[in-house]
Design a protein around this motif. Structure first.
Motif, PDB file in Angstrom:
ATOM      1  N   GLU A 147      29.959  42.858  49.775  1.00  0.00           N
ATOM      2  CA  GLU A 147      30.511  41.834  50.776  1.00  0.00           C
ATOM      3  C   GLU A 147      31.645  40.998  50.018  1.00  0.00           C
ATOM      4  N   VAL A 148      31.239  40.458  48.722  1.00  0.00           N
ATOM      5  CA  VAL A 148      32.219  39.632  47.871  1.00  0.00           C
ATOM      6  C   VAL A 148      33.527  40.384  47.514  1.00  0.00           C
ATOM      7  N   CYS A 149      33.025  41.456  46.567  1.00  0.00           N
ATOM      8  CA  CYS A 149      34.057  42.518  46.243  1.00  0.00           C
ATOM      9  C   CYS A 149      35.036  42.876  47.427  1.00  0.00           C
ATOM     10  N   ASN A 150      34.493  43.407  48.384  1.00  0.00           N
ATOM     11  CA  ASN A 150      35.308  43.893  49.246  1.00  0.00           C
ATOM     12  C   ASN A 150      36.341  42.523  49.964  1.00  0.00           C
ATOM     13  N   ALA A 151      35.765  41.332  50.250  1.00  0.00           N
ATOM     14  CA  ALA A 151      36.577  40.175  50.611  1.00  0.00           C
ATOM     15  C   ALA A 151      37.665  39.987  49.546  1.00  0.00           C
ATOM     16  N   ILE A 152      37.407  40.126  48.349  1.00  0.00           N
ATOM     17  CA  ILE A 152      38.651  39.700  47.160  1.00  0.00           C
ATOM     18  C   ILE A 152      39.626  40.675  47.234  1.00  0.00           C
ATOM     19  N   GLY A 153      39.089  42.012  47.362  1.00  0.00           N
ATOM     20  CA  GLY A 153      40.216  43.330  47.415  1.00  0.00           C
ATOM     21  C   GLY A 153      41.043  43.530  48.690  1.00  0.00           C
ATOM     22  N   ALA A 154      40.312  42.830  49.688  1.00  0.00           N
ATOM     23  CA  ALA A 154      40.899  43.112  51.148  1.00  0.00           C
ATOM     24  C   ALA A 154      41.873  41.921  51.720  1.00  0.00           C
ATOM     25  N   HIS A 155      41.876  40.690  50.747  1.00  0.00           N
ATOM     26  CA  HIS A 155      42.368  39.610  51.573  1.00  0.00           C
ATOM     27  C   HIS A 155      43.992  39.795  51.556  1.00  0.00           C
ATOM     28  N   HIS A 156      44.665  40.760  50.989  1.00  0.00           N
ATOM     29  CA  HIS A 156      46.118  40.966  51.049  1.00  0.00           C
ATOM     30  C   HIS A 156      46.343  42.574  51.609  1.00  0.00           C
ATOM     31  N   ASP A 157      45.146  43.007  52.274  1.00  0.00           N
ATOM     32  CA  ASP A 157      45.105  44.180  53.004  1.00  0.00           C
ATOM     33  C   ASP A 157      45.420  45.302  52.163  1.00  0.00           C
ATOM     34  N   GLU A 158      45.241  45.163  50.734  1.00  0.00           N
ATOM     35  CA  GLU A 158      45.375  46.285  49.692  1.00  0.00           C
ATOM     36  C   GLU A 158      44.153  47.504  50.186  1.00  0.00           C
ATOM     37  N   ILE A 159      43.179  47.110  50.525  1.00  0.00           N
ATOM     38  CA  ILE A 159      42.048  48.070  50.945  1.00  0.00           C
ATOM     39  C   ILE A 159      41.659  47.573  52.299  1.00  0.00           C
ATOM     40  N   GLU A 160      40.794  48.553  52.907  1.00  0.00           N
ATOM     41  CA  GLU A 160      40.061  48.335  54.425  1.00  0.00           C
ATOM     42  C   GLU A 160      39.080  47.309  54.231  1.00  0.00           C
ATOM     43  N   MET A 161      38.877  46.432  55.359  1.00  0.00           N
ATOM     44  CA  MET A 161      37.865  45.340  55.371  1.00  0.00           C
ATOM     45  C   MET A 161      36.542  46.072  55.873  1.00  0.00           C
ATOM     46  N   THR A 184      45.184  39.787  29.819  1.00  0.00           N
ATOM     47  CA  THR A 184      46.372  40.673  29.251  1.00  0.00           C
ATOM     48  C   THR A 184      47.176  40.928  30.371  1.00  0.00           C
ATOM     49  N   GLU A 185      48.352  41.364  30.390  1.00  0.00           N
ATOM     50  CA  GLU A 185      49.149  41.273  31.634  1.00  0.00           C
ATOM     51  C   GLU A 185      48.872  42.852  32.259  1.00  0.00           C
ATOM     52  N   THR A 186      49.076  43.244  33.448  1.00  0.00           N
ATOM     53  CA  THR A 186      48.798  44.422  34.100  1.00  0.00           C
ATOM     54  C   THR A 186      49.709  44.510  35.268  1.00  0.00           C
ATOM     55  N   GLU A 187      49.952  45.831  35.544  1.00  0.00           N
ATOM     56  CA  GLU A 187      50.559  46.045  36.872  1.00  0.00           C
ATOM     57  C   GLU A 187      49.901  46.149  38.132  1.00  0.00           C
ATOM     58  N   MET A 188      48.593  46.182  37.899  1.00  0.00           N
ATOM     59  CA  MET A 188      47.760  46.140  39.138  1.00  0.00           C
ATOM     60  C   MET A 188      47.611  45.103  39.903  1.00  0.00           C
ATOM     61  N   PRO A 189      47.959  44.995  41.268  1.00  0.00           N
ATOM     62  CA  PRO A 189      47.862  43.909  42.156  1.00  0.00           C
ATOM     63  C   PRO A 189      46.654  43.301  42.000  1.00  0.00           C
ATOM     64  N   HIS A 190      46.804  41.685  42.063  1.00  0.00           N
ATOM     65  CA  HIS A 190      45.914  40.576  41.759  1.00  0.00           C
ATOM     66  C   HIS A 190      44.610  40.722  42.558  1.00  0.00           C
ATOM     67  N   ALA A 191      44.567  41.333  43.767  1.00  0.00           N
ATOM     68  CA  ALA A 191      43.497  41.343  44.564  1.00  0.00           C
ATOM     69  C   ALA A 191      42.554  42.725  44.269  1.00  0.00           C
ATOM     70  N   LEU A 192      43.100  43.647  43.735  1.00  0.00           N
ATOM     71  CA  LEU A 192      42.450  44.831  43.216  1.00  0.00           C
ATOM     72  C   LEU A 192      41.894  44.568  41.904  1.00  0.00           C
ATOM     73  N   LEU A 193      42.740  43.778  41.037  1.00  0.00           N
ATOM     74  CA  LEU A 193      41.990  43.574  39.840  1.00  0.00           C
ATOM     75  C   LEU A 193      40.862  42.743  39.731  1.00  0.00           C
ATOM     76  N   GLY A 194      41.061  41.659  40.787  1.00  0.00           N
ATOM     77  CA  GLY A 194      39.878  40.697  41.054  1.00  0.00           C
ATOM     78  C   GLY A 194      38.531  41.525  41.470  1.00  0.00           C
ATOM     79  N   MET A 195      38.903  42.278  42.596  1.00  0.00           N
ATOM     80  CA  MET A 195      37.800  43.216  42.982  1.00  0.00           C
ATOM     81  C   MET A 195      36.958  44.026  41.882  1.00  0.00           C
ATOM     82  N   GLN A 196      37.710  44.606  40.840  1.00  0.00           N
ATOM     83  CA  GLN A 196      37.291  45.234  39.741  1.00  0.00           C
ATOM     84  C   GLN A 196      36.296  44.464  38.991  1.00  0.00           C
ATOM     85  N   TRP A 197      36.806  43.124  38.806  1.00  0.00           N
ATOM     86  CA  TRP A 197      36.109  42.178  37.797  1.00  0.00           C
ATOM     87  C   TRP A 197      34.771  41.943  38.635  1.00  0.00           C
TER      88      TRP A 197
END
Length: 521
Positions: free
Chosen positions: A399-413, A377-390
């Motif tokens: 470690e895997v969750c942080n790598a998914i969420g931080a690969h566009h610098d939305e969160i801190e590595m 379903t469509e969402t407004e959340m950035p794909h990196a953060l959405l992937g991290m939530q999944w």
């Protein structure tokens, strides 16, 4: 009659005589038996007395032997105890002699210590007197120096400390600068070496995905059947698949247009089945589209399973496997998302091995880094953060969750996998031919970047390089100082963030040169 009586009398008399004789014989036999018994009893008593005497003698002998044995053991115990007592007495005497010698030594040491203490006290008194004299002389010298230099001791000390502090600060800054430069050079060389080796070891073919598909027909007569009476078939097909079907003058071809690759593929397969079967009407269209949708879902799951098996990734949640399969029908800037994710996974595995990290965990993070681009379903959340939530929802490691969420610098590595995934994502997207953009928009974006830089004072030249990922700005050294150059770089980045829309990141490098030119004549 008389004879009978006589016979009876004679018989009675004979019987009495026989009884008397028997009694006499029995008495004689009894006396004889008694005598024999008395005789046997006397012999038995005699033998018993003899045996008793023998036993008595044996017992007396045994008692004597036991007494002698106990006496000898008692004497041994007494001797052993006497020996221990004598040894204890000897040790006691030795200790007494040792204690007495120690006491004598202690008395001697005490006497020596008393004499040394007395000598020490005398020397201490002498040192106190000398120190007092030295302090007096030191104060006199300080007073003379203050008179000569017109400065107090505190002021002179303060000036000396300030000069030493400035000198130490300068030396420290120079050392830090040299160390940092050396570390940067070494780190850049090693990083460049690892990245080049990784890119050379992973070579993939690039295929650009389009937003349209061409469905070839055997003849143009089929177009009319696809359109249907008053266009009902084509409207039913568009409503069922969500794909725009363009029927124009192109010979033997129909164009399917949709940015959703899954819907476009469902429409293409459904249209192929309908044309092959020949029965084309709204009810049949809906039935075929429904079956094709189920077929595509099964294919998505199969593609996901095959992908994780090829990459050697185990224990992935079925929902994440399904998301990996959906990547086959998604594209990012024209680059197929599944091919991109597989390439990033292999790059991450190689780079992690070069750096001594866990390659399996790196592959896992590389494969899943873009799963946020395939939401159901469509969402407004950035794909990196959405992937991290999944990933967090389906039990992936932190470690895997942080790598998914931080690969566009939305969160801190928070671990080393995150920068590896970010770098490998950039490498995969930056390969020549990997991604496609409209030429005009691409050129306009580069021009806008350079125009933003020219809008600041002191800028002489500006170049957008690395496909718009870096902006190099040349400034005048007379107008822009070193501190101002750092501030200018920050201001340009803020201006780009607020005024432009762009994928990825833009690195702004401000270059300030100082040149001294002389002419020899």
């Amino acid at each position: 009659m008389d004879q009978i009586i006589i016979i009876i009398i004679v018989a009675v008399v004979a019987l009495a005589i026989g009884f008397f004789i028997a009694k006499l014989l029995e008495r004689n036999n009894a006396s004889h038996v008694v005598k024999e018994a008395e005789k046997n009893a006397a012999s038995i008593v005699k033998e018993a007395k003899a045996e008793a005497e023998s036993i008595k003698k044996d017992k007396i002998l045994q008692a004597k032997e036991k007494f002698i044995e106990l006496k000898s053991e008692h004497e041994k115990v007494i001797l052993k105890r006497d020996k221990k007592i004598s040894e204890a007495e000897k040790r006691t005497r030795d200790k007494e002699s040792q204690v007495s010698s120690e006491l004598a030594k202690t008395k001697k040491l005490n006497a020596e210590m008393e004499s040394k203490q007395k000598d020490f006290d005398e020397r201490l008194d002498m040192l106190e007197k000398k120190r007092t004299e030295v302090d007096k002389l030191h104060r006199n010298q300080i007073e003379q120096l203050e008179v000569i230099s017109t400065l107090s001791a505190e002021e002179a000390k303060k000036q000396l400390l300030e000069s030493l502090k400035d000198e130490a600060k300068t030396d420290a800054m120079a050392y830090i600068q040299n160390t940092m430069e050396e570390a940067k050079m070494t780190a850049q060389q090693e990083a460049r070496k690892i990245i080049i080796n990784t890119i050379q070891r992973i070579g993939t073919e690039e295929a650009i995905d389009n937003c349209v598909s061409v469905f070839n027909l055997e003849s143009d007569d089929v177009k009319g059947r696809i359109i249907g009476r008053e266009g009902r078939n084509i409207r039913a097909l568009e409503a069922a698949t969500g794909v725009e079907i363009i029927v124009d003058d192109t010979p033997e071809a129909i164009i399917l247009s949709c940015f959703d690759s899954v819907r476009r593929e469902i429409a293409r397969l459904s249209l192929h089945k309908l044309v092959t079967d020949g029965r084309i009407h709204p009810a049949r269209i809906e039935e075929v589209v429904r079956k094709t949708t189920k077929q595509i879902e099964d294919e998505i799951l199969e593609v996901g399973k095959r992908t994780v098996i090829d990459l050697g990734i185990h224990g992935l949640h079925p929902e994440l496997v399904k998301a990996v399969g959906r990547m086959k029908y998604r594209s990012s800037y024209g680059q197929n998302l599944l091919h991109h994710s597989r390439e990033v996974a292999r790059l991450c595995g190689v780079m992690a091995s070069e750096l001594g990290l866990n390659p399996k965990l790196a592959k896992r993070a590389g494969l899943l880094h873009d799963i946020g681009k395939v939401p159901e379903t469509e969402t407004e959340m950035p794909h990196a953060l959405l992937g991290m939530q999944w990933a967090e929802k389906f039990g992936e490691k932190p470690e895997v969750c942080n790598a998914i969420g931080a690969h566009h610098d939305e969160i801190e590595m928070s671990n080393l996998l995150s920068p590896i995934v970010q770098v490998c994502d950039a490498i995969s997207g930056a390969r020549p031919g990997a991604r496609r953009q409209v030429l005009d928009s691409y050129i306009q974006r580069l021009k806008d970047l350079e125009d933003i830089a020219f809008g600041f004072n002191g800028v002489t030249k500006a170049y957008a390089i690395q496909a718009g990922r870096e902006l190099r700005v040349m400034v005048e050294s007379e107008k822009v100082s070193d501190d101002k150059a750092a501030q200018l770089s920050f201001e340009i980045t803020q201006k780009i963030q607020t005024d432009m829309t762009y994928p990825g990141q833009v690195k702004v490098t401000v270059i300030r040169e100082t040149r001294a030119v002389n002419i020899a004549k």
